[in-house]
Design an enzyme around this catalytic site. Structure first.
Site, PDB file in Angstrom:
ATOM      1  CB  CYS A   1      -0.381   2.418   5.620  1.00 20.83           C
ATOM      2  SG  CYS A   1      -0.782   0.671   5.180  1.00 20.83           S
TER       3      CYS A   1
ATOM      4  CB  CYS B   1      -0.873   0.127   1.357  1.00 22.80           C
ATOM      5  SG  CYS B   1      -1.798   1.555   1.497  1.00 22.80           S
TER       6      CYS B   1
ATOM      7  CB  CYS C   1      -1.455 -13.016  -6.132  1.00 22.05           C
ATOM      8  SG  CYS C   1      -1.736 -14.422  -5.377  1.00 22.05           S
TER       9      CYS C   1
HETATM   10 ZN   LIG Z   1      -2.419   0.952   3.739  1.00 20.48          ZN
END
Ligand SMILES: [Zn+2]
Length: 160
Positions: free
Chosen positions: A125, A122, A146
């Protein structure tokens, strides 16, 4: 002799603490929390996947078979990562998508299994999501993202 041993062990502990601190400081993300904060906020499985780059058991996530319309967001920081229209059944046992929401995912390479795999994180974060492979649907992008269901939260379209 005993004193020397104690010194040795405290040195080892000291060194391992240092390397952890360095690793955590590698990059500062927009959403930045301490390990203790993440542990308190996330479920055990989500913490293991997102913060320790773990992998959930295949076919264990309810999201694997989710065919509803909506958006998959990061379970840690709610950043939109994947759209249901690009989800497909890869048969792998993990939620699979042929493309991501551009700009919200970061890529890095991990050699955990002895060969390089494109890891997906991500971008907001730094949470570990899964990997991308090039054996996805040929008729679209050819990519198979995946992704661990434990790293995602599904927001149905009607609630968006
Ligand atoms: Zn995140």
């Amino acid at each position: 002799m005993m004193k020397r041993l104690i010194l040795f062990f405290s040195l080892v502990t000291l060194c391992s603490c240092n390397s952890n601190a360095q690793k955590a400081n590698e990059k500062v993300y927009k959403v930045n929390k301490t390990d203790a904060e993440w542990k308190a906020e996330l479920s055990d499985l989500s913490y293991y996947v997102l913060r320790q780059a773990g992998t959930e058991r295949a076919f264990s996530s309810v999201l694997n078979n989710n065919h509803d319309t909506g958006t998959y967001v990061c379970a840690a920081c709610n950043t939109p990562l994947f759209k249901s229209e690009y989800k497909y059944d890869s048969g792998s046992g993990w939620p699979s998508f042929d493309r991501e929401i551009k700009g919200n995912i970061e890529y890095s390479v991990d050699f955990k299994l002895g060969y390089g795999r494109s890891e997906e994180l991500c971008a907001t974060c730094g949470g570990h999501l899964g990997h991308v492979f090039d054996d996805g649907p040929k008729e679209t992008t050819g990519n198979r993202h995946c992704i661990n269901g434990a790293a995602l939260k599904f927001i149905p379209k009607k609630d968006e």
